[in-house]
Write an enzyme that holds these catalytic residues in place. Structure first.
Site, PDB file in Angstrom:
ATOM      1  N   GLY A   1       0.628  -1.407   0.029  1.00  0.00           N
ATOM      2  CA  GLY A   1       0.085   0.023  -0.152  1.00  0.00           C
ATOM      3  C   GLY A   1       0.827   1.149  -0.178  1.00  0.00           C
ATOM      4  CB  SER A   2       0.725   4.045  -1.219  1.00  0.00           C
ATOM      5  OG  SER A   2       1.312   3.184  -1.962  1.00  0.00           O
ATOM      6  CG  ASN A   3       0.678   6.452   4.064  1.00  0.00           C
ATOM      7  OD1 ASN A   3       0.080   5.635   4.286  1.00  0.00           O
ATOM      8  ND2 ASN A   3       1.749   6.852   4.719  1.00  0.00           N
TER       9      ASN A   3
END
Length: 793
Positions: free
Chosen positions: A238-240
């Site tokens: 994932g990521s932000n």
């Protein structure tokens, strides 16, 4: 569905252009590109046509990431077994690991069926522009290989690295990257599929009626099932990203902070580049190796980043068979799953030999045999996977078009017209002051109505436990086929009318939770369940990324370029803040009787800075505590999603988790008084063991998420980092356009002998930024080398 009024005229025009079958473009007679390399090895590529722009991009990438690019192309050709051995495990740290043979069998069948070749000339295929760019990219790779010696010790002696790369190799590489969230999770299961014997008992314990599904669901290990589907809650991909609108910005324009969490080594590593066709195109940012387009980046009007979406890209179909075997009944009569043979050349002690493997297909897709995913080939049924990302080759076009966007609305229009964002959300901001969240990725057109009408009994079990509807394969070609939206780029995928988005003037974010809550004042509800859950618990990482902005606006009224960029290195941990709020964390620790360690934890600052003392204990603790109601006194409340659950319970299980955590820290050989940077270090191949801040993401709530997965290097350290924060960009807009700061955490060059291999890793360790040379004046001031590339195609 769009939440703002937008003229559809540009979208309709663009869709008409990009949806047409791709014409075969004549390549230019000569590729001509200029590559200006600035500090940190960043290439700024200028050309006057798309083929030459790709030529410069391919040339630069081959020099920066020779071994990884060669490995990608090896996979794309289906030749891993020939050169690396059939039984060796191929693990790209994103898809599910499989053997080289499994990979080659799947890719070999794709080649045999000419999947990419057919897509190239279909409405779901690329434009002439994208084909020109990819053709130039392959030529640029070959030019670098012809004129340079491979010195990276990881592949310097590899006989498969030759200047014979074709544009088809590149397209197959792009195609395989599209499949990582779908067919990429079933590579081994596809090759393992074969009809059962007459005495095969099948998978025991599954429900046979809908009434039995709830009870059966309680017996399933949800975490294990999600992990087998590529959604491991303990190792998320994932990521932000956070976009600030003009009403919450000190500049009055939008701002963006994006931090994708990706592997530091291998297939899904980024390189940075700046692509320019004077007067026509100007964009910079990061590209996954093997992609000539900028995937995450900015121009002078808009900046964007991506986070992995919770939507499924596929649906499994269950076919009830007429006895054990391949026969199943449809409305058009009896059909059989097609048996296909694939010849694979494999490495042996004395050279190579050819083996023949088989796999099976239905009109919907590949048959799988996967008991761990509740989808085995038994005596009464089998399963096949229909994959929405296997039905297009639109990704390069979509990203190229996004790079020319003039606003966030225009960016989303271009996404919709392209129809090729494979598995990510988009978070963006523009100089007008608008901020966008959208999940307009490639998603099967499976409405809740269709799912409820078409799920089989075991398909309902999959849906209840994992949110994945298993549909009736016997009706897959008729009443249970995927639907179509008129505005979608092609049949079978959800269009704008079924996809979530919002444009706001304050802020939006995503940290890999579902689309539901990009802003606490803007819940997005009523969308098909295949996109993800609504009114459901958020991870601690989502809560932290939101809390950064909430606290900043409460204190200062606005985000500034410095404050937004500063959130990357704040290294707050939301779980620590919640657990320490009423002293519960210290109470749990005291009850272990471990006085020395608990004194450390009591004095801990609650952060994951490299200098923080106590982070190691907390990190081990959150990885061991129970989840759900056993952990919290106040359960999740959809009316207060960013502040619940809370209230750490003092129970035997939490006390045991703390005692085990302290023991785990002591077992590393480091003192509980040691700073976090002694435990957690850079572990990239070219980097010395540099201390790093940040840490565990979803459980501890670090926005600066870092993880140790298959470390290989620096194994004498407790937490050698191989995964997490990667191409980080903080982009604001001034009077003259974009003002970007970036950091590529593992450096631009893979070869550890390069001065640009670990230079940015050191900056990341020191919590610094690179002022990305964006303007002509900046590039000239930071210039290291200029290379003029001219070559016959």
């Amino acid at each position: 569905m769009r939440r703002v009024a937008v003229s559809l005229a540009p979208l309709v025009l663009l869709a008409g252009v990009l949806s047409a079958p791709a014409a075969v473009a004549e390549p230019p007679k000569r590729y001509d590109a200029t590559v200006r390399i600035t500090e940190h090895g960043i290439p700024h590529i200028t050309a006057r046509d798309w083929g030459s722009l790709g030529y410069g991009s391919g040339w630069a990438t081959a020099g920066e990431a020779t071994c990884t690019l060669a490995d990608i192309l090896l996979s794309a050709r289906g030749e891993r077994s020939r050169w690396l051995g059939a039984e060796k495990i191929y693990d790209d740290a994103v898809s599910k690991p499989a053997t080289n043979l499994d990979s080659d069998v799947l890719v070999g069948d794709l080649h045999n069926r000419r999947v990419v070749e057919k897509l190239l000339d279909s409405p779901a295929g690329p434009s002439a522009r994208a084909r020109e760019m990819v053709r130039g990219y392959a030529a640029g790779v070959n030019e670098w290989l012809r004129t340079h010696e491979v010195t990276d010790p990881a592949c310097a002696d590899a006989a498969y690295i030759r200047p014979d790369v074709t544009d088809l190799d590149v397209w197959y590489g792009v195609y395989l990257a599209n499949l990582i969230a779908s067919a990429g999770q079933f590579v081994g299961e596809i090759n393992a599929a074969s009809p059962p014997s007459l005495t095969d008992p099948g998978l025991p314990g599954l429900p046979t009626t809908a009434a039995e599904v709830p009870a059966a669901a309680k017996k399933i290990d949800k975490a294990k099932l999600l992990a087998s589907l590529g959604r491991d809650p303990e190792s998320p991909f994932g990521s932000n990203a956070t976009a600030i609108g003009g009403d919450a910005s000190s500049t009055g324009s939008g701002m963006l902070l994006g931090n994708p969490h990706f592997p530091w080594q291998g297939r899904y590593r980024f390189t940075q580049q700046h692509l320019t066709i004077p007067g026509e195109y100007d964009v910079a940012g990061a590209s996954l190796i093997g992609s000539p387009a900028v995937n995450i980046g900015w121009n002078d009007d808009v900046a964007w980043s991506h986070t992995v979406s919770t939507a499924y890209r596929f649906t499994p179909y269950e076919y009830t068979t007429l006895g054990p075997g391949t026969r199943y009944l449809t409305k058009d009569g009896v059909k059989r799953a097609e048996r296909r043979e694939v010849d694979v050349e494999i490495k042996t002690v004395n050279g190579t030999k050819t083996v023949t493997e088989d796999l099976y297909r239905t009109p919907e897709g590949y048959v799988i045999d996967s008991p761990s995913q509740l989808m085995s080939w038994g005596p009464t049924s089998f399963w096949a996977i229909r994959d929405a990302n296997a039905e297009h080759l639109r990704t390069i076009d979509t990203f190229l078009d996004m790079g020319a966007a003039s606003s966030v609305d225009d960016l989303l229009d271009r996404q919709d017209a392209g129809g090729g964002v494979p598995w990510v959300n988009t978070i963006a901001a523009d100089r007008n002051g608008d901020a966008l969240y959208a999940d307009h990725s490639v998603v099967p057109h499976v409405t809740d109505e269709l799912a409820n009408r078409c799920m089989t009994v075991v398909g309902r079990l999959l849906d209840l436990v994992a949110g994945l509807p298993g549909l009736d394969g016997n009706r897959a070609g008729s009443s249970c086929a995927w639907g179509t939206d008129a505005e979608a780029q092609r049949p079978g995928i959800l269009g704008d009318s079924h996809l979530p988005d919002v444009v706001r003037r304050d802020w939006v974010m995503n940290a890999n939770d579902s689309h539901w809550l990009p802003n606490p004042d803007a819940p997005l509800e009523g969308y098909p369940a295949i996109l993800g859950c609504e009114r459901c618990e958020r991870t601690m990482r989502t809560r932290m990324v939101s809390q950064y902005v909430i606290d900043q606006l409460a204190a200062q009224g606005v985000e500034t370029p410095d404050s937004l960029a500063g959130h990357e290195y704040d290294n707050r941990q939301r779980a620590a803040e919640v657990m320490k709020a009423d002293g519960a964390l210290d109470r749990v620790c005291r009850l272990t009787g471990e006085k020395e360690a608990c004194a450390v934890l009591a004095a801990w600052d609650g952060r994951s800075d490299a200098t923080s003392v106590g982070t190691a204990i907390f990190t081990e603790f959150v990885q061991r505590v129970p989840s759900g109601l056993r952990l919290w006194r106040v359960p999740f409340d959809a009316e207060d999603p960013l502040n619940t659950p809370r209230g750490l319970r003092t129970t035997p299980s939490t006390i045991k988790a703390m005692k085990d955590a302290i023991a785990a820290v002591e077992a590393t050989g480091l003192s509980v008084h040691a700073p976090w940077g002694d435990f957690q270090v850079a572990a990239d191949r070219g980097a010395p063991p540099l201390p790093l801040g940040g840490g565990e993401g979803d459980l501890a709530g670090n926005a600066n998420a870092l993880a140790s997965r298959s470390p290989g290097q620096n194994i004498d350290h407790a937490r050698p980092i191989t995964y997490g924060s990667s191409h980080i960009q903080a982009v604001s807009f001034g009077p003259d356009g974009a003002e970007p700061r970036t950091i590529l955490t593992y450096g631009q060059y893979e070869d550890p002998a390069s001065s640009w291999s670990s230079d940015q890793t050191r900056l990341f360790s020191e919590e610094k930024w690179v002022d990305f040379p964006w303007t002509e004046a900046d590039i000239e001031a930071d210039l290291v080398e200029t290379v003029r590339l001219r070559s016959r195609s």
